[in-house]
Design a protein around this motif. Structure first.
Motif, PDB file in Angstrom:
ATOM      1  N   ALA A   5      49.224  53.981 109.791  1.00 32.23           N
ATOM      2  CA  ALA A   5      49.296  55.105 110.717  1.00 32.23           C
ATOM      3  C   ALA A   5      50.315  56.126 110.230  1.00 32.23           C
ATOM      4  CB  ALA A   5      49.673  54.627 112.116  1.00 32.23           C
ATOM      5  N   LEU A   6      49.959  57.397 110.355  1.00 32.80           N
ATOM      6  CA  LEU A   6      50.889  58.496 110.122  1.00 32.80           C
ATOM      7  C   LEU A   6      51.382  58.945 111.489  1.00 32.80           C
ATOM      8  CD1 LEU A   6      52.224  60.704 108.337  1.00 32.80           C
ATOM      9  CD2 LEU A   6      50.146  62.059 108.678  1.00 32.80           C
ATOM     10  N   CYS A   7      52.680  58.839 111.726  1.00 37.23           N
ATOM     11  CA  CYS A   7      53.256  59.111 113.038  1.00 37.23           C
ATOM     12  C   CYS A   7      54.270  60.252 112.950  1.00 37.23           C
ATOM     13  CB  CYS A   7      53.953  57.875 113.603  1.00 37.23           C
ATOM     14  SG  CYS A   7      52.899  56.414 113.739  1.00 37.23           S
ATOM     15  N   CYS A   8      54.255  61.082 113.963  1.00 33.00           N
ATOM     16  CA  CYS A   8      55.246  62.149 114.095  1.00 33.00           C
ATOM     17  C   CYS A   8      55.849  62.030 115.484  1.00 33.00           C
ATOM     18  CB  CYS A   8      54.594  63.515 113.912  1.00 33.00           C
ATOM     19  SG  CYS A   8      55.753  64.888 114.013  1.00 33.00           S
ATOM     20  N   GLU A   9      57.165  61.914 115.573  1.00 34.59           N
ATOM     21  CA  GLU A   9      57.827  61.694 116.847  1.00 34.59           C
ATOM     22  C   GLU A   9      58.918  62.731 117.088  1.00 34.59           C
ATOM     23  OE1 GLU A   9      59.436  57.795 117.103  1.00 34.59           O
ATOM     24  OE2 GLU A   9      57.474  56.815 117.219  1.00 34.59           O
ATOM     25  N   THR A  10      59.041  63.133 118.338  1.00 30.10           N
ATOM     26  CA  THR A  10      60.176  63.915 118.798  1.00 30.10           C
ATOM     27  C   THR A  10      60.979  63.030 119.729  1.00 30.10           C
ATOM     28  OG1 THR A  10      58.964  65.995 118.643  1.00 30.10           O
ATOM     29  CG2 THR A  10      60.940  65.986 120.001  1.00 30.10           C
ATOM     30  N   CYS A  11      62.163  62.622 119.321  1.00 25.32           N
ATOM     31  CA  CYS A  11      63.017  61.731 120.108  1.00 25.32           C
ATOM     32  C   CYS A  11      63.995  62.577 120.917  1.00 25.32           C
ATOM     33  CB  CYS A  11      63.784  60.779 119.201  1.00 25.32           C
ATOM     34  SG  CYS A  11      62.718  59.781 118.127  1.00 25.32           S
ATOM     35  N   ILE A  12      63.961  62.419 122.239  1.00 24.78           N
ATOM     36  CA  ILE A  12      64.812  63.197 123.134  1.00 24.78           C
ATOM     37  C   ILE A  12      66.043  62.373 123.493  1.00 24.78           C
ATOM     38  CG2 ILE A  12      64.881  64.563 125.239  1.00 24.78           C
ATOM     39  CD1 ILE A  12      62.702  65.429 123.268  1.00 24.78           C
ATOM     40  N   PHE A  13      67.219  62.852 123.093  1.00 25.82           N
ATOM     41  CA  PHE A  13      68.471  62.148 123.376  1.00 25.82           C
ATOM     42  C   PHE A  13      69.139  62.672 124.649  1.00 25.82           C
ATOM     43  CE2 PHE A  13      67.810  61.620 118.852  1.00 25.82           C
ATOM     44  CZ  PHE A  13      68.104  60.285 118.662  1.00 25.82           C
ATOM     45  N   ASN A  14      69.122  63.990 124.834  1.00 23.78           N
ATOM     46  CA  ASN A  14      69.705  64.618 126.017  1.00 23.78           C
ATOM     47  C   ASN A  14      69.087  65.997 126.167  1.00 23.78           C
ATOM     48  OD1 ASN A  14      71.231  66.409 124.241  1.00 23.78           O
ATOM     49  ND2 ASN A  14      72.569  64.649 123.880  1.00 23.78           N
ATOM     50  N   PHE A  15      69.626  66.822 127.051  1.00 26.38           N
ATOM     51  CA  PHE A  15      69.028  68.125 127.310  1.00 26.38           C
ATOM     52  C   PHE A  15      69.074  69.042 126.094  1.00 26.38           C
ATOM     53  CE2 PHE A  15      70.058  66.985 131.777  1.00 26.38           C
ATOM     54  CZ  PHE A  15      68.774  67.107 132.297  1.00 26.38           C
ATOM     55  N   ASN A  16      69.996  68.832 125.189  1.00 25.02           N
ATOM     56  CA  ASN A  16      70.215  69.761 124.081  1.00 25.02           C
ATOM     57  C   ASN A  16      69.869  69.194 122.713  1.00 25.02           C
ATOM     58  OD1 ASN A  16      71.339  71.785 125.828  1.00 25.02           O
ATOM     59  ND2 ASN A  16      73.220  70.549 125.907  1.00 25.02           N
ATOM     60  N   THR A  17      69.622  67.892 122.610  1.00 25.93           N
ATOM     61  CA  THR A  17      69.481  67.291 121.288  1.00 25.93           C
ATOM     62  C   THR A  17      68.176  66.513 121.177  1.00 25.93           C
ATOM     63  OG1 THR A  17      71.877  67.027 121.144  1.00 25.93           O
ATOM     64  CG2 THR A  17      70.539  65.793 119.571  1.00 25.93           C
ATOM     65  N   THR A  18      67.416  66.859 120.156  1.00 27.40           N
ATOM     66  CA  THR A  18      66.217  66.101 119.813  1.00 27.40           C
ATOM     67  C   THR A  18      66.238  65.805 118.323  1.00 27.40           C
ATOM     68  OG1 THR A  18      64.858  68.053 119.338  1.00 27.40           O
ATOM     69  CG2 THR A  18      64.880  67.265 121.605  1.00 27.40           C
ATOM     70  N   MET A  19      65.456  64.823 117.907  1.00 25.20           N
ATOM     71  CA  MET A  19      65.343  64.483 116.494  1.00 25.20           C
ATOM     72  C   MET A  19      63.876  64.279 116.153  1.00 25.20           C
ATOM     73  SD  MET A  19      66.987  61.305 114.341  1.00 25.20           S
ATOM     74  CE  MET A  19      65.825  60.130 115.035  1.00 25.20           C
ATOM     75  N   LYS A  20      63.451  64.798 115.015  1.00 28.32           N
ATOM     76  CA  LYS A  20      62.072  64.670 114.570  1.00 28.32           C
ATOM     77  C   LYS A  20      61.966  63.586 113.511  1.00 28.32           C
ATOM     78  CE  LYS A  20      61.510  68.427 116.952  1.00 28.32           C
ATOM     79  NZ  LYS A  20      62.874  68.924 117.010  1.00 28.32           N
ATOM     80  N   LYS A  21      60.920  62.771 113.605  1.00 29.22           N
ATOM     81  CA  LYS A  21      60.675  61.742 112.600  1.00 29.22           C
ATOM     82  C   LYS A  21      59.210  61.804 112.184  1.00 29.22           C
ATOM     83  CE  LYS A  21      61.908  58.008 114.751  1.00 29.22           C
ATOM     84  NZ  LYS A  21      62.200  56.568 114.956  1.00 29.22           N
TER      85      LYS A  21
END
Length: 233
Positions: free
Chosen positions: A174-190
Motif C-alpha cells: 500500500a502507498l499511504c499518505c497521512e496528515t498527523c494532527i498534533f494540536n491546533f497549529n502543528t501537523t506532520m505529513k508522512k
C-alpha cells in the motif's frame, strides 16, 4: 446551484455522468446535476436515515459513490458505509468489516482496488493499521471483506490522522499518505510504502501548519465531459 457544498461524481450509463451535491445540515438534502441535460434537480422523495460523517472521504465505483456514515436516529450504532446509485438515485447501506464508533470517522478511509473492489483502511486500538478489501462489487451479491495487510506504527501523541492510500492487492503493498494532527497549529505529513514486512520506505514532510499532500485515486479516461452553464430544472 450556488453555495459551498461537498460534491461527488459518478456514472450511470456508458459515458454519462451525474454530480451529487449534499447540503450539509442536520438533515442532509441532496441535489443532482446531470451532465447530458445540463440541469439540476433536488432529490425530494428521499428522507435520509443517516448522517455522512466526513463528506470529503468518499470513492466512486461502478455507478455508485460510497461514504462513511452513522445512523441519524441511533447514535449507539457503529459506523457503516452508505452508497448512492446514480441510476436509481437511491441510497443503500453496507456493513464495515470492523466495529468503529461513529465519532471517529477520520480514523478510517476508503480506496478502490483495480476498478472492481472497495478497500478500507482502519486505525486500530493498538496504533496500527488494518487494510481490508471487499469482494468484487457487481451490484448483485452481498459485500464481504477480508483483511489483506496489517501495519504497525509506533505510538505517538497524535489527536487524529487523516489518511489516503492506494493498494496493490496482489502484491499486498500500500502507498499511504497521512496528515498527523498534533494540536491546533502543528501537523506532520508522512508518505510511505507499507507491505507485509511493515513500513518499507518512509518520507517525512516535517511539521507544517497546512493540510496535504494527499493521494487521489484517479483513473485516466478518454471520455471528455463537456463544459457548459448549468440551468435549473
Amino acid at each position: 446551484m450556488k453555495g459551498s457544498y461537498p460534491y461527488a461524481l459518478g456514472s450511470y450509463q456508458e459515458s454519462s455522468y451525474k454530480i451529487l451535491s449534499c447540503r450539509d445540515s442536520n438533515v442532509h438534502e441532496f441535489a443532482i446535476y446531470e451532465v447530458n441535460s445540463n440541469s439540476w434537480w433536488w432529490i425530494l422523495d428521499v428522507i435520509p436515515d443517516f448522517k455522512l460523517l466526513y463528506t470529503c472521504t468518499y470513492v466512486s465505483l461502478k455507478g455508485k459513490t460510497y461514504w462513511f456514515a452513522s445512523d441519524s436516529k441511533d447514535e449507539q450504532l457503529d459506523m457503516f458505509l452508505v452508497s448512492f446509485d446514480y441510476t436509481t438515485e437511491r441510497f443503500g447501506r453496507l456493513s464495515l468489516p470492523f466495529n468503529c464508533p461513529s465519532g471517529f470517522p477520520r480514523d478510517a478511509t476508503l480506496s478502490v482496488v483495480s476498478e472492481e473492489k472497495l478497500a478500507v483502511l482502519q486505525h486500530n486500538n493498538t496504533w496500527g493499521k488494518e487494510i481490508w478489501v471487499s469482494n468484487e462489487i457487481d451490484g448483485t451479491n452481498e459485500v464481504s471483506w477480508r483483511k489483506v495487510l496489517t501495519v504497525n506504527d509506533p505510538k505517538r501523541d497524535i489527536w487524529f490522522t487523516i489518511a489516503r492510500f492506494l493498494l496493490n492487492e496482489e502484491k499486498k503493498v500500500a502507498l499511504c499518505c497521512e496528515t498527523c494532527i498534533f494540536n491546533f497549529n502543528t501537523t506532520m505529513k508522512k508518505l510511505y510504502v507499507a507491505g507485509e514486512d511493515n513500513i518499507v520506505n518512509l518520507m517525512d514532510y516535517g511539521e507544517t501548519s497546512t493540510l496535504g499532500p494527499i493521494i487521489l485515486d484517479y483513473v485516466p479516461s478518454l471520455v471528455q465531459i463537456s463544459r457548459s452553464v448549468a440551468k435549473g430544472k
